[in-house]
Write a protein that holds these residues in place. Sequence first.
Motif, PDB file in Angstrom:
ATOM      1  N   VAL A 261       0.814  -1.224   0.000  1.00  0.00           N
ATOM      2  CA  VAL A 261       0.000   0.000   0.000  1.00  0.00           C
ATOM      3  C   VAL A 261       0.846   1.272   0.000  1.00  0.00           C
ATOM      4  CG1 VAL A 261      -1.886  -1.178   1.169  1.00  0.00           C
ATOM      5  CG2 VAL A 261      -0.217   0.085   2.521  1.00  0.00           C
ATOM      6  N   TRP A 282      -9.252  -2.361   8.197  1.00  0.00           N
ATOM      7  CA  TRP A 282      -8.265  -1.649   7.379  1.00  0.00           C
ATOM      8  C   TRP A 282      -7.567  -2.621   6.430  1.00  0.00           C
ATOM      9  CZ3 TRP A 282      -3.055  -1.390   6.294  1.00  0.00           C
ATOM     10  CH2 TRP A 282      -2.542  -0.167   5.844  1.00  0.00           C
ATOM     11  N   ARG A 286      -7.850  -2.750   2.215  1.00  0.00           N
ATOM     12  CA  ARG A 286      -6.647  -2.582   1.407  1.00  0.00           C
ATOM     13  C   ARG A 286      -6.216  -3.861   0.712  1.00  0.00           C
ATOM     14  NH1 ARG A 286      -7.802   0.920   4.607  1.00  0.00           N
ATOM     15  NH2 ARG A 286      -7.212   3.127   4.334  1.00  0.00           N
TER      16      ARG A 286
END
Length: 351
Positions: A261, A282, A286
Motif C-alpha cells: 500500500v 483496514w 486494502r
Amino acid sequence: MSTVETVGRNSLREHTTLRLGGPARRFVVAETTDDLVAHVRKLDEEGEPVLLVGGGSNLVVGDAGFDGTVVSIATTGWSDDFRTVAAGQDWDTYVAATVAAGLGGLECLSGIPGRAGATPIQNVGAYGCEISQVLESIELYDRRDREVRTVPADELGFAYRTSVLKGTDSGVVLSVRFRLADDGLSVPVRYAELARRLGVDIGERVPVARVREAVLALRRGKGMVLDPDDHDTWSAGSFFTNPVVPEAELPRVLERIADVVGAEAAVPKYPADGGVKLSAAWLIERAGFGKGHPGPGGRVSLSTKHTLALTNRGGATTADLLALARQVRDGVLERFGVELRPEPLLVNCEL
C-alpha cells in the motif's frame, strides 16, 4: 419444563441474526434459571448433544443444522440494584435500564445485539470498553460436576474477545454481575472516534446518557444496530477479530504492508497482550474488499456500511457466507501475510 418441536421453531435461521442455519432435531425453551439447569442436566444424562442459544447474534450454523437439542435461554430480568442480570435477558434492554438509572459502566456497550449471558464468554467489547473491565462475577452451572457456583471475574481468563468459557461447552452462564458506578458518569472515554463524537478529550467522563446516544449513532452508521428492514444488519456483527501480531513479527508484517500500500500509509495499530493489534477492517479494505463486496450470486456481501460485517442479502445459505469469508481471509493472508480469525461460533461448519 417445555419442549417445542414444530418445524418452524426448529429452523435455526429463525434464531440467528444472520438468518442462516439448518434445522435442529429438538428445540426446548428455558424461561427460568431452574428450568435451564434442569434441561441441560437431563439432556446430559441422556447423552444428547446440546446447543445453547441466546440471541443468536454471534452464531453461524451450517446448512445441515444441528443433530441434537437446542436449548433457548429465555430467562429475563435483573436485580433491584441493576447489577445482576439473567443470562437470557436482551443485552441492550438491560444496558438502557442501567443508563436510565444513572449507572455507569456499560454505556459504551450500547446497541450490541444478543443476550447478557454471552457477554463474558466472548469478553464482548466496543468503543474502548470490554466486559472484563466491569464484570464482578458470574453464576455458572458446571456441566462436569453438575453444580451451580459463583465464579469471580479473575478466574475467567479474559483476553481480547475471549475467556476460558469460549470454545467449550462445559459451563452454562446463568447470570452475570457487574460493578457499576452510581454517580451518573461514564467510564473514562478511551476510544478516539467516540471522543470526537462527544467533543471531549480521551480520559474524560461524560453523563452516561450522552455516551449511550453517541454510541448508538455510531453503530447505526455502521449497520450494527439490528433492523429487520436493513440487510446490512443481517449479520453476526464483526466476522473477524482484529489480528494481534507478536512484537517480533511486527517489522516483517509492516514491511509487507508497506510494499503493498506504500511506505507512507499510516497503519492503525494498538497495544495488545502478546503483541500489537492491527485493524482487520483496514486490512480487508486494502486487500481489495470494499464495502458491499459481493459473495456468491450476490446473496451475501460485506456490509455496505462496514467491511467487518458479512451479511445475508436474502435467500443466502451458510455455504454462501463461508465462501465469502474464505475469500476475504485468503485475500488478506496473500497480500499481507496476516491471518484473520472468525469471531462468531461456527456450528457444524468451518472456514
